[in-house]
Design an enzyme around this catalytic site. Structure first.
Site, PDB file in Angstrom:
ATOM      1  N   GLY A 238      92.422 -18.840 -33.354  1.00 12.36           N
ATOM      2  CA  GLY A 238      92.273 -17.227 -32.846  1.00 12.36           C
ATOM      3  C   GLY A 238      92.376 -17.587 -31.126  1.00 12.36           C
ATOM      4  O   GLY A 238      92.500 -16.272 -30.699  1.00 12.36           O
ATOM      5  N   GLU A 274      90.843 -24.122 -36.789  1.00 15.17           N
ATOM      6  CA  GLU A 274      92.282 -23.640 -37.582  1.00 15.17           C
ATOM      7  C   GLU A 274      93.178 -22.924 -36.589  1.00 15.17           C
ATOM      8  O   GLU A 274      93.550 -21.861 -36.909  1.00 15.17           O
ATOM      9  CB  GLU A 274      91.865 -22.735 -38.466  1.00 15.17           C
ATOM     10  CG  GLU A 274      90.876 -23.240 -39.500  1.00 15.17           C
ATOM     11  CD  GLU A 274      90.171 -22.146 -40.550  1.00 15.17           C
ATOM     12  OE1 GLU A 274      90.388 -20.760 -40.307  1.00 15.17           O
ATOM     13  OE2 GLU A 274      89.188 -22.540 -41.366  1.00 15.17           O
ATOM     14  N   PRO A 275      93.619 -23.757 -35.569  1.00  8.86           N
ATOM     15  CA  PRO A 275      94.720 -23.102 -34.728  1.00  8.86           C
ATOM     16  C   PRO A 275      95.997 -22.821 -35.378  1.00  8.86           C
ATOM     17  O   PRO A 275      96.585 -23.630 -36.016  1.00  8.86           O
ATOM     18  CB  PRO A 275      94.662 -24.092 -33.641  1.00  8.86           C
ATOM     19  CG  PRO A 275      94.406 -25.294 -34.078  1.00  8.86           C
ATOM     20  CD  PRO A 275      93.548 -25.321 -35.205  1.00  8.86           C
ATOM     21  N   GLY A 276      96.785 -21.721 -35.179  1.00 11.73           N
ATOM     22  CA  GLY A 276      97.813 -21.307 -35.560  1.00 11.73           C
ATOM     23  C   GLY A 276      98.859 -21.155 -34.312  1.00 11.73           C
ATOM     24  O   GLY A 276      99.781 -22.131 -33.938  1.00 11.73           O
ATOM     25  N   ARG A 313     106.804  -8.744 -35.361  1.00 10.92           N
ATOM     26  CA  ARG A 313     105.616  -8.552 -34.365  1.00 10.92           C
ATOM     27  C   ARG A 313     105.832  -7.522 -33.523  1.00 10.92           C
ATOM     28  O   ARG A 313     104.790  -6.526 -33.603  1.00 10.92           O
ATOM     29  CB  ARG A 313     105.425  -9.826 -33.471  1.00 10.92           C
ATOM     30  CG  ARG A 313     105.066 -10.954 -34.257  1.00 10.92           C
ATOM     31  CD  ARG A 313     104.631 -12.392 -33.699  1.00 10.92           C
ATOM     32  NE  ARG A 313     103.110 -11.876 -33.179  1.00 10.92           N
ATOM     33  CZ  ARG A 313     102.785 -11.524 -32.223  1.00 10.92           C
ATOM     34  NH1 ARG A 313     103.426 -11.634 -31.210  1.00 10.92           N
ATOM     35  NH2 ARG A 313     101.444 -11.286 -32.069  1.00 10.92           N
ATOM     36  N   TYR A 317     102.997  -4.872 -34.375  1.00 12.09           N
ATOM     37  CA  TYR A 317     101.746  -4.978 -33.435  1.00 12.09           C
ATOM     38  C   TYR A 317     101.974  -4.498 -32.237  1.00 12.09           C
ATOM     39  O   TYR A 317     101.258  -4.686 -31.262  1.00 12.09           O
ATOM     40  CB  TYR A 317     101.268  -6.280 -33.197  1.00 12.09           C
ATOM     41  CG  TYR A 317     101.087  -7.186 -34.598  1.00 12.09           C
ATOM     42  CD1 TYR A 317     100.266  -6.694 -35.495  1.00 12.09           C
ATOM     43  CD2 TYR A 317     101.843  -7.971 -34.765  1.00 12.09           C
ATOM     44  CE1 TYR A 317     100.172  -7.478 -36.819  1.00 12.09           C
ATOM     45  CE2 TYR A 317     101.871  -8.835 -36.106  1.00 12.09           C
ATOM     46  CZ  TYR A 317     100.887  -8.595 -36.953  1.00 12.09           C
ATOM     47  OH  TYR A 317     100.746  -9.195 -38.111  1.00 12.09           O
ATOM     48  N   CYS A 345     117.808  -0.330 -40.002  1.00 16.98           N
ATOM     49  CA  CYS A 345     117.772   1.395 -40.065  1.00 16.98           C
ATOM     50  C   CYS A 345     116.470   1.828 -39.823  1.00 16.98           C
ATOM     51  O   CYS A 345     115.755   2.358 -40.616  1.00 16.98           O
ATOM     52  CB  CYS A 345     118.651   1.793 -41.211  1.00 16.98           C
ATOM     53  SG  CYS A 345     120.122   1.320 -41.059  1.00 16.98           S
ATOM     54  N   GLU A 346     115.701   1.678 -38.791  1.00 19.55           N
ATOM     55  CA  GLU A 346     114.291   2.106 -38.694  1.00 19.55           C
ATOM     56  C   GLU A 346     114.074   1.967 -37.101  1.00 19.55           C
ATOM     57  O   GLU A 346     114.563   1.356 -36.303  1.00 19.55           O
ATOM     58  CB  GLU A 346     113.202   0.898 -39.112  1.00 19.55           C
ATOM     59  CG  GLU A 346     113.366   0.660 -40.722  1.00 19.55           C
ATOM     60  CD  GLU A 346     112.382   1.266 -41.293  1.00 19.55           C
ATOM     61  OE1 GLU A 346     111.533   2.125 -40.956  1.00 19.55           O
ATOM     62  OE2 GLU A 346     112.481   1.056 -42.594  1.00 19.55           O
TER      63      GLU A 346
HETATM   64  N1  LLP Z   1      91.976 -18.915 -39.657  1.00 19.40           N
HETATM   65  C1  LLP Z   1      91.727 -18.055 -40.338  1.00 19.40           C
HETATM   66  C2  LLP Z   1      90.889 -17.575 -41.176  1.00 19.40           C
HETATM   67  C3  LLP Z   1      92.817 -16.812 -39.933  1.00 19.40           C
HETATM   68  O1  LLP Z   1      92.829 -15.533 -40.698  1.00 19.40           O
HETATM   69  C4  LLP Z   1      93.946 -17.034 -39.029  1.00 19.40           C
HETATM   70  C5  LLP Z   1      94.768 -16.065 -38.605  1.00 19.40           C
HETATM   71  C6  LLP Z   1      93.852 -18.313 -38.133  1.00 19.40           C
HETATM   72  C7  LLP Z   1      93.037 -19.115 -38.686  1.00 19.40           C
HETATM   73  C8  LLP Z   1      94.708 -18.559 -37.105  1.00 19.40           C
HETATM   74  O2  LLP Z   1      94.714 -17.666 -36.275  1.00 19.40           O
HETATM   75  P1  LLP Z   1      95.615 -18.254 -34.810  1.00 19.40           P
HETATM   76  O3  LLP Z   1      94.959 -19.363 -34.250  1.00 19.40           O
HETATM   77  O4  LLP Z   1      96.895 -18.203 -35.344  1.00 19.40           O
HETATM   78  O5  LLP Z   1      95.259 -16.851 -34.035  1.00 19.40           O
HETATM   79  N2  LLP Z   1     100.541 -12.076 -37.855  1.00 19.40           N
HETATM   80  C9  LLP Z   1      99.692 -11.598 -36.628  1.00 19.40           C
HETATM   81  C10 LLP Z   1      98.526 -12.577 -36.639  1.00 19.40           C
HETATM   82  C11 LLP Z   1      97.886 -12.636 -37.773  1.00 19.40           C
HETATM   83  C12 LLP Z   1      96.552 -13.805 -37.887  1.00 19.40           C
HETATM   84  C13 LLP Z   1      95.960 -13.863 -39.240  1.00 19.40           C
HETATM   85  N3  LLP Z   1      94.753 -14.816 -39.333  1.00 19.40           N
HETATM   86  C14 LLP Z   1     100.261 -11.906 -35.447  1.00 19.40           C
HETATM   87  O6  LLP Z   1     101.616 -12.224 -35.197  1.00 19.40           O
HETATM   88  O7  LLP Z   1      99.808 -11.833 -34.298  1.00 19.40           O
END
Ligand code: LLP
Length: 422
Positions: A238, A274-276, A313, A317, A345-346
């Site tokens: 997050g 859990e970084p993404g 995105r 969002y 086409c949106e």
């Molecule tokens: N752990 C859990 C349980 C999650 O639900 C998520 C993201 C993460 C970790 C990773 O979060 P991060 O570090 O990436 O913020 N598609 C949206 C974001 C959806 C996030 C969903 N869960 C966007 O493009 O902003």
């Protein structure tokens, strides 16, 4: 800090010119930088207490080559489906570093994860707990679990990506946590190992994290008093990233790590994260060509060959992505305003409204920045637009890590039933 910089007047990914890549692979295409992925991973891991597990959130970028790049640095994986589990394992991430999150794990997915021997399940509801218990007993094993608790903290992020308030589908309400732990303890196929919390994505303030983590700390004390062995704490992902150059940047990983270290010092838990986005977002760009410049009465539209099917995105969002011309504009050259749109086409196929950009013409290349997370993974083929390829760069080297779909690929996905054949 990332490795997409102008060199000799051309935007490059590390040592590779994006205009040359565009000639070789066509547009649109995603381009990822290994050095940036590595840098983000190392900066984050270096900020955290020793022994922490960093489980990269595969939903942010599930390309096998990206996963492998991170696996080599020691990353684990946070997966939310059987598909992500399979991809993480295929990329060489050891099962012992994989955590399984998500509100709707099916029994088949649970079986696959138990078979693989994953680190833990982050369980999000009582029905899921009951199902997992049955699956584990049938397999003659016990499932290591945390319960994802919902601390009812407002993450102050976009409504579509907040998950820690009382109204969301995610996690177990804080007030019920102790009774659900008691239930879990009574199930023979379940082994309680810890607690999990994740309150949302793209957080730009440390305060909601700190509030949530402190609440979880109080819960851990109660749970131990109730007799549960809580040895692990998963703090989710997050942490936000800078998307907009002129905005004040979100807290850096060092500040986040210092806060976590201070708050969790006495918790007595092995931590996981859990970084993404933090790892992948600014490690990728989406390169596209201008198809037309269309001058309307009120606006000038830059119609590019990437669309909302490639990067959703902005449409989904209202997300801001910086857009850069691949050929560096001369200092002081004019910057007219464009609405940057795709061919879909949106009306919502809009990457940026009233964006000041260098003067551009048909055939010019642009790079949509910060597209390495929640970009290609959320792409689709709406309007029968073949999915864009993905390219990974490492220094001077580059490789296509997912080829462009062809029209034949699209057609081959469908089937004609017998009564329509012939
Ligand atoms: N752990 C859990 C349980 C999650 O639900 C998520 C993201 C993460 C970790 C990773 O979060 P991060 O570090 O990436 O913020 N598609 C949206 C974001 C959806 C996030 C969903 N869960 C966007 O493009 O902003």
């Amino acid at each position: 800090m990332n490795y997409f910089q102008y060199k000799d007047g051309v935007l490059c990914a590390e040592g590779v010119r994006l205009d040359v890549l565009a000639q070789k692979v066509g547009t649109p295409f995603y381009c990822y930088s290994s050095a940036t992925l590595e840098r983000h991973y190392k900066v984050f891991s270096g900020a955290l207490p020793a022994g922490s597990l960093i489980a990269f959130s595969v939903k942010a970028n599930g390309n096998l080559a990206v996963l492998k790049t991170l696996a080599r640095l020691g990353a684990g994986a946070d997966v939310v489906s059987g598909g992500e589990l399979a991809k993480a394992l295929a990329a060489g991430i050891p099962a012992s570093k994989i955590v399984f999150s998500g509100v709707g794990k099916t029994r088949d997915e649970m079986r696959a994860a138990l078979n693989a021997g994953i680190h833990q399940f982050n369980v999000e509801s009582e029905p899921e707990l009951v199902a997992l218990n049955e699956v584990a007993l049938a397999a003659g094993t016990r499932a290591p679990i945390t319960l994802r608790v919902n601390p009812d903290v407002d993450a102050k992020t976009h409504a579509k990506i907040t998950t820690g308030t009382a109204e969301t589908k995610f996690g177990i309400p804080f007030a019920h946590a102790r009774e659900v732990y008691a239930h879990a303890a009574a199930l023979k196929g379940i082994e309680i190992v810890g607690v999990d919390v994740h309150i949302g994505s793209q957080l730009t303030d440390l305060e909601p994290f700190e509030t949530a983590f402190k609440r979880v700390g109080e819960l851990i004390v109660q749970l131990r008093a109730d007799g549960h062995a809580i040895t692990r704490l998963d703090l989710g992902g997050g942490l936000g990233v800078p998307y907009q150059h002129d905005n004040s940047p979100p807290p850096d990983p060092a500040a986040y790590g210092a806060m976590v270290t201070r708050v969790t010092r006495d918790f007595g838990c092995q931590l996981s994260f859990e970084p993404g986005r933090l790892i992948a977002a600014n490690a990728g760009v989406l390169v596209s060509s201008v198809i037309y410049v269309k001058r309307g009465d009120a606006k000038t539209f830059l119609i590019i060959d990437a669309g909302m099917n490639d990067l959703i995105r902005p449409a989904m969002y209202d997300a801001h992505h910086e857009i850069a011309a691949v050929m560096e504009p001369a200092a002081g050259s004019p910057r007219p305003k464009y609405d940057v749109v795709g061919p879909v086409c949106e009306t919502s196929d809009l990457f940026a409204a009233d964006r000041a950009l260098p003067e551009l013409k048909s055939g010019d290349l642009v790079a949509i920045l910060s597209a390495g997370a929640y970009g290609a993974v959320m792409a689709g083929d709406y309007n029968a637009r073949p999915r864009a390829p993905e390219v990974l760069v490492a220094g001077e080297q580059w490789g296509i890590v997912r080829p462009r779909e062809s029209h034949a690929d699209l057609i081959a996905k469908d089937r004609i039933p017998d009564w329509l054949a012939g």
